[in-house]
Scaffold this active site. Sequence first.
Site, PDB file in Angstrom:
ATOM      1  N   PRO A 171       0.779  -1.246  -0.080  1.00 23.18           N
ATOM      2  CG  PRO A 171       0.191  -1.107   1.943  1.00 23.18           C
ATOM      3  CD  PRO A 171       0.994  -1.897   1.129  1.00 23.18           C
TER       4      PRO A 171
ATOM      5  CB  VAL B 105       6.753   4.203   6.670  1.00 26.41           C
ATOM      6  CG1 VAL B 105       7.146   5.330   6.344  1.00 26.41           C
ATOM      7  CG2 VAL B 105       8.159   3.307   6.457  1.00 26.41           C
TER       8      VAL B 105
ATOM      9  CG  ASP C 247       4.674  -1.155   2.184  1.00 23.47           C
ATOM     10  OD1 ASP C 247       4.384  -1.070   2.589  1.00 23.47           O
ATOM     11  OD2 ASP C 247       5.352  -2.010   2.298  1.00 23.47           O
ATOM     12  CG  HIS C 248       0.508   3.831   4.841  1.00 24.16           C
ATOM     13  ND1 HIS C 248       1.141   4.241   5.928  1.00 24.16           N
ATOM     14  CD2 HIS C 248       0.128   5.397   4.439  1.00 24.16           C
ATOM     15  CE1 HIS C 248       0.380   5.280   6.626  1.00 24.16           C
ATOM     16  NE2 HIS C 248      -0.259   5.916   5.880  1.00 24.16           N
ATOM     17  NE  ARG C 249       3.500  -3.808   3.247  1.00 19.79           N
ATOM     18  CZ  ARG C 249       4.077  -5.135   2.386  1.00 19.79           C
ATOM     19  NH1 ARG C 249       3.131  -6.446   2.718  1.00 19.79           N
ATOM     20  NH2 ARG C 249       5.131  -5.154   1.877  1.00 19.79           N
TER      21      ARG C 249
END
Length: 487
Positions: A279, A460, A456-458
């Site tokens: 994501p 960060v 990477d929003h998982r």
Amino acid sequence: MAIEVKLPNVGDGIDSGDVLEIYVAVGDTVTKDQGLMELETDKATVTVPSPQAGTITKILVKPGQAVPIGTAIFEMEPSGAAPAAKPAAPAPTAAAPAPQPVAPQPVAPPPAPKPVEAAAAKPAPAAPPAPQPVAPAPVAPVPQTLVASASVDVADGGDLVAASPAVRRFAREVGVDLSTVQGTGEGSRITREDVLRSVREASARASSAVIPTTSRPATSSGVIASPVTPVASAVGGNKVPALPGTPGADDYGPVRVEKMSKIRKTIANQMHKSWSTVPRVTNFDDADVTDLEAFRLSSKDDYAAQGIKLTTMPFLMKAVAIALRNNPMMNALIDMENDQVVYRDYVNLGVAVDTDRGLVVPNIRNAHLLSIPDIAKALADMAARVRTGDFGVNELRGGTFTISNLGAIGGTYSTPIINVPEVAILLVGRTRKLPVVMDDDSIAVRQMMPLSLSYDHRLVDGGTAARFLNDIIALLEAPSRLLLAIS
């Protein structure tokens, strides 16, 4: 006795490769470590060397074929195995039965006067020696055939053409026969510039020739042959690059079809993996690099005297390396299978390099320990080797963060795709002059560098990404801090 030459291990984690070009032909004599063929792996092209000296007796692969590691690719008669050819000597003994024209002797004696017949019979045994010279005759043509085939290889510009694998591949892509190109490199070696010169000359010839579109011949399949030359054509006075691939046609007109290379398949798979599993969020910002540019220009000649081309990239890489150390989450690795986060205590900066074969991302190891001049040297060396194909597969592995320089080509902002398993990538656009409102409310023309950070929003969060980008901007806007920084 012939031996099998098998595809050796060409790098960690590589289990197969695609054959790009075969440098030898059956009957060629090769030396130890001489290049036999060019192999394309995930992101690197390697030359497969001969394990020993000998003569090629059989080629077991063909261009375009996918070959697993350990597969037999050639059969070779080792140099020391020459005695094995001696079985040809027994062949004369096989010719001995031929003198068995002693059989005619019983036929001669039956009827009449023995003195005359005997005299006539004597010449008959003298005849057998005559066929014997015929036996050596077939032996002579064999070497002549070998010589002829060798001369064809030379004419075709085979292994005797001095050119690197990257130059050979580039020549194939633009349709240039290397045997017609005069090399200007060391030892008459053909360089990329030599191939480009050949392309320009052919293009100039094509543009001077007027080919009426109404007189285009039809092929046997009924498709109208394109007037495009193997190199380029002229349309409306403008040069049009030749399309790669083999000619064909779809429902609407002529097309050219090219098999997807291994590197392009690897890039496609990697990008799909990133797009479907990560994501991604992208932050955009600008860094005021006016002072940095002034410092760089004032120091450029000093660095040039040391053989260093000082661009903005080494400063940016140093700033990123420092910011990664200050924001360890951006330099981490997410391991979903084991539910853990791996923090790397080193910084290996990958730099996306645009090549003829596609985008490759070699990395500079331990960039946080290097000074700006060291980074500049390493960057110049890496870019030169990547563009000539002279790099190892391991140089593409182990990166912790990637920088993509869109500004070298043109453009400002973009949304770069993360190079998994990394968790972020920074794209830098072309620095341009913009009116900026200063702290005292005055308006000044400043040089602004556009930055696009995808993460990477998982792993960060937006705050972590913003702080990281702010650290980079602060370092770029104060070049003295970069020069004094060690890590």
